[in-house]
Scaffold this motif. Structure first.
Motif, mmCIF file in Angstrom:
data_model
loop_
_atom_site.group_PDB
_atom_site.id
_atom_site.type_symbol
_atom_site.label_atom_id
_atom_site.label_comp_id
_atom_site.label_asym_id
_atom_site.label_seq_id
_atom_site.Cartn_x
_atom_site.Cartn_y
_atom_site.Cartn_z
ATOM 1 N N HIS A 175 0.925 -1.075 -0.183
ATOM 2 C CA HIS A 175 -0.082 0.032 -0.095
ATOM 3 C C HIS A 175 1.006 1.163 0.088
ATOM 4 O O HIS A 175 0.628 2.258 -0.751
ATOM 5 C CB HIS A 175 -1.208 0.135 1.250
ATOM 6 C CG HIS A 175 -1.676 1.300 1.476
ATOM 7 N ND1 HIS A 175 -2.715 1.703 0.635
ATOM 8 C CD2 HIS A 175 -1.511 2.398 2.445
ATOM 9 C CE1 HIS A 175 -2.944 3.070 1.093
ATOM 10 N NE2 HIS A 175 -2.457 3.171 1.981
ATOM 11 N N HIS B 215 3.813 7.474 4.524
ATOM 12 C CA HIS B 215 2.559 8.142 5.245
ATOM 13 C C HIS B 215 2.099 7.135 6.336
ATOM 14 O O HIS B 215 1.326 7.590 7.011
ATOM 15 C CB HIS B 215 1.528 8.311 4.086
ATOM 16 C CG HIS B 215 0.953 7.407 3.636
ATOM 17 N ND1 HIS B 215 1.248 6.573 2.717
ATOM 18 C CD2 HIS B 215 -0.437 7.154 3.818
ATOM 19 C CE1 HIS B 215 0.314 5.736 2.598
ATOM 20 N NE2 HIS B 215 -0.776 5.800 3.124
ATOM 21 N N GLU B 216 2.125 5.767 6.325
ATOM 22 C CA GLU B 216 1.619 4.962 7.200
ATOM 23 C C GLU B 216 2.666 4.288 8.023
ATOM 24 O O GLU B 216 2.352 3.337 8.683
ATOM 25 C CB GLU B 216 0.859 3.918 6.432
ATOM 26 C CG GLU B 216 -0.245 4.197 5.536
ATOM 27 C CD GLU B 216 -1.430 4.710 6.179
ATOM 28 O OE1 GLU B 216 -1.256 5.453 7.019
ATOM 29 O OE2 GLU B 216 -2.266 4.720 5.330
ATOM 30 N N ASP C 118 -3.618 8.066 -1.630
ATOM 31 C CA ASP C 118 -3.852 7.011 -0.509
ATOM 32 C C ASP C 118 -5.346 6.559 -1.142
ATOM 33 O O ASP C 118 -5.530 5.352 -0.912
ATOM 34 C CB ASP C 118 -3.944 7.535 0.526
ATOM 35 C CG ASP C 118 -3.933 6.871 1.902
ATOM 36 O OD1 ASP C 118 -3.829 5.550 1.683
ATOM 37 O OD2 ASP C 118 -4.481 7.494 2.837
ATOM 38 N N ILE D 89 -5.489 -0.986 2.493
ATOM 39 C CA ILE D 89 -5.300 -1.480 3.703
ATOM 40 C C ILE D 89 -6.628 -1.601 4.478
ATOM 41 O O ILE D 89 -6.443 -1.666 5.971
ATOM 42 C CB ILE D 89 -4.104 -0.932 4.411
ATOM 43 C CG1 ILE D 89 -4.070 0.453 4.695
ATOM 44 C CG2 ILE D 89 -2.726 -1.518 3.973
ATOM 45 C CD1 ILE D 89 -3.296 1.238 5.418
ATOM 46 N N GLU E 75 -8.771 1.138 5.012
ATOM 47 C CA GLU E 75 -8.815 2.231 5.562
ATOM 48 C C GLU E 75 -10.280 3.081 5.589
ATOM 49 O O GLU E 75 -10.401 4.156 5.860
ATOM 50 C CB GLU E 75 -7.887 3.549 5.409
ATOM 51 C CG GLU E 75 -6.477 2.895 5.995
ATOM 52 C CD GLU E 75 -5.448 4.260 5.991
ATOM 53 O OE1 GLU E 75 -5.043 4.332 7.104
ATOM 54 O OE2 GLU E 75 -5.447 5.024 5.027
HETATM 55 FE FE LIG Z 1 -2.817 4.962 3.422
#
Ligand SMILES: [Fe+2]
Ligand SMILES: [Fe+2]
Length: 289
Positions: free
Chosen positions: A112, A142-143, A227, A237, A239
């Protein structure tokens, strides 16, 4: 409830950020790095040399089979692109050295992250956005907070997933309820302690609330838009971004107000264009992920 906020202090002592990656991030941000320095770095690592040659000779760059040395690869890619490659390479080896029992989740998270990075770059190119290649780096990072949760607090992860599925919560809401801290905060706190450039730390902190960004809202918005598109296009993932379209997120307001492409293009058209970009570059993504 575990006091993850306090435990994060301890984690900072355990998880050091590789010096080389921090150096690369600063180099990308400040544009002070030389081709010989980077080429030398790559040549000292045989596996890295093999990998960069495979990547640079892939159809993604249109140079198939013509690049034979690390120094040539760096010259062809340029410093920014090479820096991004090195970051992804190091982060990947780090991610997969983490908690082996969580390898399925970590693998998905990594896929991701690089997909978001790649889509952020596609968006920047299509929209002619001047984020100077930082969108790729920011996408990879970012994650980071989620990677920390999976590695150090694996028992919280299935509970959060269950809450997202059963109670229609967002991941941020579920994490705050279970752990009193979200992956956005964890990522930015660690990023600050590691001394990462503020614009990257901000992407970790604000990617679910783009309008709270102050350092580089455009960078945050490009990454967030990428994203969400990744969630919708099979690189997500869970979200919960699949349930809304990009124009419903605050990042899209910022993009529409500042970048003509986003103001003038139908969001469905943007999604279709990115889906086509992803398909055309499936081989590259497999290589890097
Ligand atoms: Fe993300
Ligand atoms: Fe996130």
């Amino acid at each position: 409830m575990r006091d993850i906020r306090t435990e994060i202090e301890r984690i900072n002592e355990v998880v050091s950020f590789p010096t080389i990656v921090a150096e690369i991030l600063h180099a990308i941000s400040s544009e002070r790095v030389t081709i010989p320095k980077i080429a030398h770095l790559i040549e000292t690592d045989a596996a890295m040399t093999t990998k960069i040659l495979r990547v640079v000779n892939s159809p993604f760059y249109g140079l198939r089979g013509t690049v034979k040395s690390a120094a040539d690869a760096v010259k062809m890619l340029g410093l920014d692109e090479t820096g991004r490659f090195l970051l992804a390479y190091h982060m990947k080896s780090r991610v997969f050295a983490m908690n082996p029992q969580q390898s399925r989740r970590l693998k998905k998270m990594w896929e991701h992250s690089v997909s978001t990075a790649t889509v952020a770059r596609f968006l920047a190119v299509r929209a002619n956005v001047q984020t100077a290649g930082k969108e790729y780096t920011a996408g990879v990072l970012h994650e980071m907070g989620k990677l920390v949760l999976i590695q150090y607090f694996p028992d919280t992860v299935p509970v959060v997933e269950q809450m997202i599925a059963d109670l229609a919560m967002t991941d941020i809401e579920a994490e705050n309820q279970i752990a009193a801290i979200s992956h956005a905060e964890i990522g930015s706190e660690l990023g600050e302690k590691w001394g990462l450039p503020p614009e990257f730390t901000e992407v970790m902190r604000c990617h679910h609330a783009a309008k709270t960004a102050e350092v580089n809202p455009l960078l945050v918005s490009i990454v967030r838009c990428a994203d969400i598109l990744c969630e919708q296009l099979g690189h997500g993932i869970g979200e919960r971004s699949t349930e809304f379209s990009i124009q419903e997120d605050e990042s899209f307001d910022i993009l529409q107000q500042t970048i003509p492409y986003f103001g003038e293009t139908d969001p469905a058209e943007i999604k279709a264009a990115i889906a086509a970009d992803l398909e055309a570059n499936a081989e590259y993504l497999k290589l890097i992920a």
